[in-house]
Design a protein around this motif. Structure first.
Motif, short mmCIF file in Angstrom:
data_model
loop_
_atom_site.label_atom_id
_atom_site.label_comp_id
_atom_site.label_asym_id
_atom_site.label_seq_id
_atom_site.Cartn_x
_atom_site.Cartn_y
_atom_site.Cartn_z
N ALA A 74 0.86 -1.21 0.00
CA ALA A 74 0.00 0.00 0.00
C ALA A 74 0.89 1.24 0.00
O ALA A 74 2.08 1.16 0.28
CB ALA A 74 -0.84 -0.02 1.27
N GLY A 75 0.30 2.37 -0.35
CA GLY A 75 1.01 3.63 -0.22
C GLY A 75 1.77 4.01 -1.48
O GLY A 75 1.86 3.23 -2.43
N ASN A 76 2.33 5.22 -1.44
CA ASN A 76 3.00 5.69 -2.67
C ASN A 76 4.48 5.97 -2.41
O ASN A 76 5.09 6.79 -3.08
CB ASN A 76 2.29 6.96 -3.18
CG ASN A 76 2.23 8.02 -2.08
OD1 ASN A 76 2.88 7.84 -1.03
ND2 ASN A 76 1.48 9.07 -2.30
N SER A 77 5.07 5.26 -1.43
CA SER A 77 6.52 5.44 -1.20
C SER A 77 7.28 4.74 -2.33
O SER A 77 6.72 3.93 -3.08
CB SER A 77 6.92 4.78 0.12
OG SER A 77 6.79 3.35 -0.02
N GLY A 81 6.16 1.20 -4.40
CA GLY A 81 6.11 1.10 -5.86
C GLY A 81 7.01 0.00 -6.38
O GLY A 81 6.63 -0.78 -7.27
N MET A 82 8.18 -0.12 -5.77
CA MET A 82 9.11 -1.18 -6.20
C MET A 82 8.55 -2.55 -5.88
O MET A 82 8.58 -3.48 -6.68
CB MET A 82 10.47 -0.98 -5.49
CG MET A 82 11.24 0.23 -5.97
SD MET A 82 12.57 0.60 -4.78
CE MET A 82 13.59 1.69 -5.77
N SER A 83 7.97 -2.67 -4.68
CA SER A 83 7.39 -3.98 -4.30
C SER A 83 6.28 -4.37 -5.25
O SER A 83 6.20 -5.51 -5.71
CB SER A 83 6.82 -3.91 -2.87
OG SER A 83 7.86 -3.90 -1.93
N ARG A 84 5.41 -3.41 -5.57
CA ARG A 84 4.29 -3.73 -6.48
C ARG A 84 4.83 -4.21 -7.82
O ARG A 84 4.37 -5.19 -8.38
CB ARG A 84 3.38 -2.50 -6.65
CG ARG A 84 2.45 -2.26 -5.48
CD ARG A 84 1.35 -1.26 -5.82
NE ARG A 84 1.88 0.09 -6.05
CZ ARG A 84 2.03 0.99 -5.09
NH1 ARG A 84 1.72 0.68 -3.84
NH2 ARG A 84 2.52 2.19 -5.35
N LYS A 85 5.86 -3.52 -8.29
CA LYS A 85 6.43 -3.89 -9.61
C LYS A 85 7.05 -5.30 -9.53
O LYS A 85 6.82 -6.15 -10.38
CB LYS A 85 7.49 -2.84 -9.98
CG LYS A 85 8.14 -3.03 -11.34
CD LYS A 85 8.82 -1.71 -11.79
CE LYS A 85 9.82 -1.95 -12.90
NZ LYS A 85 11.17 -2.34 -12.38
#
Ligand SMILES: NC(=O)NC1=NC(=O)NC1=O
Length: 164
Positions: A74-77, A81-85
């Motif tokens: 979650a979140g926009n740190s 973002g890296m984890s989501r990718k």
């Protein structure tokens, strides 16, 4: 950020690029201090062995930034973002998702930390297979595996953060 800018940036600016790769101060500071590197490859290669070995405390501190496998960060740190990718390729059937959740719980029960694996380039099935295999490790064996996975993620993130 490109390599040359990183090489000559203010220490705090260079550290800010490194921190989301892995939140271990000794690693960040060793790399910042060793600049300027002769090449991007030399930077990446050094990052793969800087501050070795990481302590269990350093590893557990860094793990706080890694969502469970199968959970969307979650979140926009930068880290989120890296984890989501990294986890974007981990598409899974409901059965595999349920098995990952059960595996995460069993792993946390046994090792008292989040199961960490370099997810980029791996299918959910392969991750599940690794999780089930690693569940049989002793704590000492497993902390060494976790350290290696964390370092692989850090280097992959650094390669993504520093353009040639
Ligand atoms: N628990 C995890 O393994 N998390 C992660 N693996 C990655 O490659 N990125 C993550 O956030």
């Amino acid at each position: 950020m490109d390599f040359s800018t990183f090489n000559h940036a203010q220490p705090a600016e260079a550290a800010a690029v490194l921190r989301p790769c892995v939140d271990i101060t000794r690693w960040v500071e060793e790399i910042v201090a060793l600049r300027p590197f002769a090449s991007r490859n030399e930077l990446i290669e050094f990052a793969g062995r800087a501050a070795n070995p990481w302590t269990a405390e350093e590893i557990d501190g860094a793990l706080a930034h890694h969502p469970r496998i199968g959970e969307r960060a979650a979140g926009n740190s930068a880290e989120a973002g890296m984890s989501r990718k990294e986890q974007s390729g981990v598409v899974r059937s409901p059965e595999v998702q349920a098995a990952l959740e059960a595996g995460n719980r069993a792993y946390e029960e046994k090792f008292d930390r989040v199961f960490l694996i370099r997810a980029a380039g791996r299918s959910a099935e392969e991750i599940l297979e690794q999780l089930q295999k690693r569940l049989h490790n002793s704590p000492d064996e497993e902390i060494a595996v976790v350290a290696q996975q964390l370092r692989e993620i850090a280097v992959l993130r650094l390669e993504g953060a520093i353009e040639a």
